[in-house]
Design a protein around this motif. Structure first.
Motif, PDB file in Angstrom:
ATOM      1  N   VAL A 175       7.778  27.103 -25.695  1.00  0.00           N
ATOM      2  CA  VAL A 175       6.947  26.168 -26.360  1.00  0.00           C
ATOM      3  C   VAL A 175       5.655  26.254 -25.554  1.00  0.00           C
ATOM      4  CG1 VAL A 175       6.288  23.888 -26.658  1.00  0.00           C
ATOM      5  CG2 VAL A 175       8.796  24.421 -27.008  1.00  0.00           C
ATOM      6  N   ALA A 176       5.570  26.467 -24.511  1.00  0.00           N
ATOM      7  CA  ALA A 176       4.164  26.799 -23.527  1.00  0.00           C
ATOM      8  C   ALA A 176       3.732  28.094 -24.159  1.00  0.00           C
ATOM      9  CB  ALA A 176       4.439  26.814 -22.220  1.00  0.00           C
ATOM     10  N   TYR A 177       4.350  29.040 -24.412  1.00  0.00           N
ATOM     11  CA  TYR A 177       4.026  30.318 -24.876  1.00  0.00           C
ATOM     12  C   TYR A 177       3.586  30.007 -26.185  1.00  0.00           C
ATOM     13  CZ  TYR A 177       3.715  34.880 -27.008  1.00  0.00           C
ATOM     14  OH  TYR A 177       3.282  36.173 -27.571  1.00  0.00           O
ATOM     15  N   ASP A 178       4.051  29.393 -27.284  1.00  0.00           N
ATOM     16  CA  ASP A 178       3.495  29.160 -28.546  1.00  0.00           C
ATOM     17  C   ASP A 178       2.196  28.354 -28.419  1.00  0.00           C
ATOM     18  OD1 ASP A 178       5.759  30.369 -29.515  1.00  0.00           O
ATOM     19  OD2 ASP A 178       7.047  28.591 -30.050  1.00  0.00           O
ATOM     20  N   HIS A 179       2.099  27.277 -27.613  1.00  0.00           N
ATOM     21  CA  HIS A 179       0.911  26.668 -27.587  1.00  0.00           C
ATOM     22  C   HIS A 179      -0.259  27.621 -27.048  1.00  0.00           C
ATOM     23  CE1 HIS A 179       2.219  22.880 -29.101  1.00  0.00           C
ATOM     24  NE2 HIS A 179       3.016  22.695 -28.158  1.00  0.00           N
ATOM     25  N   LEU A 180       0.153  28.148 -26.034  1.00  0.00           N
ATOM     26  CA  LEU A 180      -0.923  29.043 -25.479  1.00  0.00           C
ATOM     27  C   LEU A 180      -1.570  30.257 -26.143  1.00  0.00           C
ATOM     28  CD1 LEU A 180      -0.004  28.589 -21.630  1.00  0.00           C
ATOM     29  CD2 LEU A 180      -1.996  27.372 -22.813  1.00  0.00           C
ATOM     30  N   THR A 181      -0.363  30.761 -26.824  1.00  0.00           N
ATOM     31  CA  THR A 181      -0.697  31.894 -27.911  1.00  0.00           C
ATOM     32  C   THR A 181      -1.706  31.404 -29.109  1.00  0.00           C
ATOM     33  OG1 THR A 181       0.799  33.191 -27.167  1.00  0.00           O
ATOM     34  CG2 THR A 181       0.007  33.682 -29.017  1.00  0.00           C
ATOM     35  N   ALA A 182      -1.221  30.231 -29.503  1.00  0.00           N
ATOM     36  CA  ALA A 182      -2.276  29.820 -30.498  1.00  0.00           C
ATOM     37  C   ALA A 182      -3.388  29.362 -30.118  1.00  0.00           C
ATOM     38  CB  ALA A 182      -1.411  28.282 -31.148  1.00  0.00           C
ATOM     39  N   LEU A 183      -3.670  28.943 -28.814  1.00  0.00           N
ATOM     40  CA  LEU A 183      -4.970  28.472 -28.202  1.00  0.00           C
ATOM     41  C   LEU A 183      -5.760  29.907 -28.089  1.00  0.00           C
ATOM     42  CD1 LEU A 183      -7.009  26.909 -26.664  1.00  0.00           C
ATOM     43  CD2 LEU A 183      -5.495  27.142 -24.563  1.00  0.00           C
ATOM     44  N   THR A 184      -5.072  30.979 -27.660  1.00  0.00           N
ATOM     45  CA  THR A 184      -6.077  32.160 -27.418  1.00  0.00           C
ATOM     46  C   THR A 184      -6.503  32.674 -28.807  1.00  0.00           C
ATOM     47  OG1 THR A 184      -4.022  33.439 -27.041  1.00  0.00           O
ATOM     48  CG2 THR A 184      -5.157  32.808 -25.010  1.00  0.00           C
ATOM     49  N   ASP A 185      -5.459  32.366 -29.772  1.00  0.00           N
ATOM     50  CA  ASP A 185      -5.710  32.906 -31.116  1.00  0.00           C
ATOM     51  C   ASP A 185      -7.063  32.214 -31.771  1.00  0.00           C
ATOM     52  OD1 ASP A 185      -3.930  34.945 -30.925  1.00  0.00           O
ATOM     53  OD2 ASP A 185      -2.404  33.758 -32.323  1.00  0.00           O
ATOM     54  N   HIS A 186      -6.783  30.621 -31.533  1.00  0.00           N
ATOM     55  CA  HIS A 186      -7.840  29.882 -31.816  1.00  0.00           C
ATOM     56  C   HIS A 186      -9.361  29.954 -31.145  1.00  0.00           C
ATOM     57  CE1 HIS A 186      -9.664  25.903 -33.735  1.00  0.00           C
ATOM     58  NE2 HIS A 186      -9.736  25.715 -32.489  1.00  0.00           N
ATOM     59  N   ALA A 187      -9.149  30.108 -30.097  1.00  0.00           N
ATOM     60  CA  ALA A 187     -10.487  30.190 -29.214  1.00  0.00           C
ATOM     61  C   ALA A 187     -10.401  31.433 -28.181  1.00  0.00           C
ATOM     62  CB  ALA A 187     -10.577  28.601 -28.418  1.00  0.00           C
ATOM     63  N   PRO A 188     -10.796  32.415 -28.666  1.00  0.00           N
ATOM     64  CA  PRO A 188     -10.742  33.814 -27.834  1.00  0.00           C
ATOM     65  C   PRO A 188     -11.608  33.851 -26.892  1.00  0.00           C
ATOM     66  CG  PRO A 188     -11.173  34.417 -30.317  1.00  0.00           C
ATOM     67  CD  PRO A 188     -10.921  33.020 -30.057  1.00  0.00           C
ATOM     68  N   GLU A 189     -12.718  32.987 -26.998  1.00  0.00           N
ATOM     69  CA  GLU A 189     -13.843  32.972 -26.064  1.00  0.00           C
ATOM     70  C   GLU A 189     -13.597  31.990 -24.995  1.00  0.00           C
ATOM     71  OE1 GLU A 189     -15.848  35.473 -25.973  1.00  0.00           O
ATOM     72  OE2 GLU A 189     -14.688  36.307 -27.608  1.00  0.00           O
ATOM     73  N   PHE A 190     -12.300  31.057 -24.905  1.00  0.00           N
ATOM     74  CA  PHE A 190     -12.190  30.114 -24.051  1.00  0.00           C
ATOM     75  C   PHE A 190     -11.419  30.568 -22.643  1.00  0.00           C
ATOM     76  CE2 PHE A 190      -9.529  26.372 -23.063  1.00  0.00           C
ATOM     77  CZ  PHE A 190     -10.393  25.472 -22.344  1.00  0.00           C
ATOM     78  N   ALA A 191     -12.091  31.075 -21.670  1.00  0.00           N
ATOM     79  CA  ALA A 191     -11.403  31.543 -20.287  1.00  0.00           C
ATOM     80  C   ALA A 191     -10.062  31.093 -20.208  1.00  0.00           C
ATOM     81  CB  ALA A 191     -12.656  31.698 -19.549  1.00  0.00           C
ATOM     82  N   GLU A 192     -10.407  29.435 -19.859  1.00  0.00           N
ATOM     83  CA  GLU A 192      -9.196  28.894 -19.416  1.00  0.00           C
ATOM     84  C   GLU A 192      -7.807  29.026 -20.215  1.00  0.00           C
ATOM     85  OE1 GLU A 192      -7.273  27.156 -16.321  1.00  0.00           O
ATOM     86  OE2 GLU A 192      -9.443  27.959 -16.353  1.00  0.00           O
ATOM     87  N   GLY A 193      -8.238  29.227 -21.596  1.00  0.00           N
ATOM     88  CA  GLY A 193      -6.949  29.495 -22.334  1.00  0.00           C
ATOM     89  C   GLY A 193      -6.237  30.628 -21.872  1.00  0.00           C
ATOM     90  N   TRP A 194      -6.852  31.875 -21.490  1.00  0.00           N
ATOM     91  CA  TRP A 194      -6.281  33.086 -21.134  1.00  0.00           C
ATOM     92  C   TRP A 194      -5.685  32.870 -19.696  1.00  0.00           C
ATOM     93  CZ3 TRP A 194      -5.509  36.814 -24.505  1.00  0.00           C
ATOM     94  CH2 TRP A 194      -6.414  36.688 -25.686  1.00  0.00           C
ATOM     95  N   ASN A 195      -6.577  32.246 -18.954  1.00  0.00           N
ATOM     96  CA  ASN A 195      -5.878  31.982 -17.508  1.00  0.00           C
ATOM     97  C   ASN A 195      -4.916  31.191 -17.584  1.00  0.00           C
ATOM     98  OD1 ASN A 195      -6.351  32.125 -14.576  1.00  0.00           O
ATOM     99  ND2 ASN A 195      -6.457  29.805 -14.978  1.00  0.00           N
ATOM    100  N   THR A 196      -4.648  30.169 -18.304  1.00  0.00           N
ATOM    101  CA  THR A 196      -3.426  29.465 -18.489  1.00  0.00           C
ATOM    102  C   THR A 196      -2.129  30.057 -18.907  1.00  0.00           C
ATOM    103  OG1 THR A 196      -4.648  27.459 -18.572  1.00  0.00           O
ATOM    104  CG2 THR A 196      -2.469  27.231 -19.037  1.00  0.00           C
ATOM    105  N   ARG A 197      -2.522  30.927 -19.984  1.00  0.00           N
ATOM    106  CA  ARG A 197      -1.254  31.916 -20.449  1.00  0.00           C
ATOM    107  C   ARG A 197      -1.149  32.894 -19.211  1.00  0.00           C
ATOM    108  NH1 ARG A 197      -1.111  35.145 -26.220  1.00  0.00           N
ATOM    109  NH2 ARG A 197      -2.117  36.867 -24.758  1.00  0.00           N
TER     110      ARG A 197
END
Length: 183
Positions: free
Chosen positions: A81-103
């Motif tokens: 579930v974490a992977y699904d949310h965080l991958t959706a996040l990096t897809d939705h906001a690819p310029e958001f560094a903390e999304g990539w860091n959390t994933r």
């Protein structure tokens, strides 16, 4: 309650001119990073927490929601579930560094170092001073036996955040291991 006239004038002028009074009290990530680098900083943990809070603001309600849901799923050890949310996040906001860091953190916790390192690289492109990503990279490289590269990652993190004890202990641990190799 009575306000001093000078403060009242500033507040009235701010409202009339449309300046948000509260915004003046907001501190930017750059200012927090500058504070964190001060060698005599006593409350580094407070500044660090403020910085992570600032880094966690994407400017998008959707991205903030996905980050929160991904972190909650990670806490619950529900990695799919974490992977699904965080991958959706990096897809939705690819310029958001903390999304990539959390994933990257999720991948690290799953033992998937290749994808974790790839996400750390993306994090550092977007926020080169992300000491959390640098120290995470240091831990992974150390576990992979890449001690010189791990030391470089920890030293880069220390240059940004000289107070964090885990960063310092990582440097000391690797230096001891490297000294043992040269004997």
């Amino acid at each position: 309650m009575r306000f001093p006239k000078r403060i009242l004038n500033v507040l009235v002028a701010a409202v009339i001119c449309g300046f948000p009074v509260v915004a003046a009290a907001q501190v930017t990530a750059d200012e927090l990073l500058d504070r964190l680098a001060q060698p005599d900083l006593r409350n580094w943990d407070v500044v660090e927490a403020q910085l992570y809070q600032e880094w966690s603001r994407s400017g998008s309600a959707t991205a903030d929601y996905l980050l929160r849901m991904g972190r909650e799923a990670m806490e619950a050890q529900d990695f799919p579930v974490a992977y699904d949310h965080l991958t959706a996040l990096t897809d939705h906001a690819p310029e958001f560094a903390e999304g990539w860091n959390t994933r990257a953190t999720l991948f690290f916790e799953m033992g998937s170092y290749g994808p974790a390192i790839a996400d750390i690289q993306r994090t550092l492109v977007l926020e080169p001073r992300h000491f959390g990503a640098l120290s995470g990279l240091g831990f992974m490289l150390e576990e992979m036996g890449e001690l010189e590269d791990a030391l470089a990652a920890f030293e880069a993190a220390r240059a940004i955040h000289p107070h964090h004890p885990e960063i310092q202990s990582g440097i000391e641990r690797i230096e001891r291991q490297l000294e043992g190799r040269t004997l």
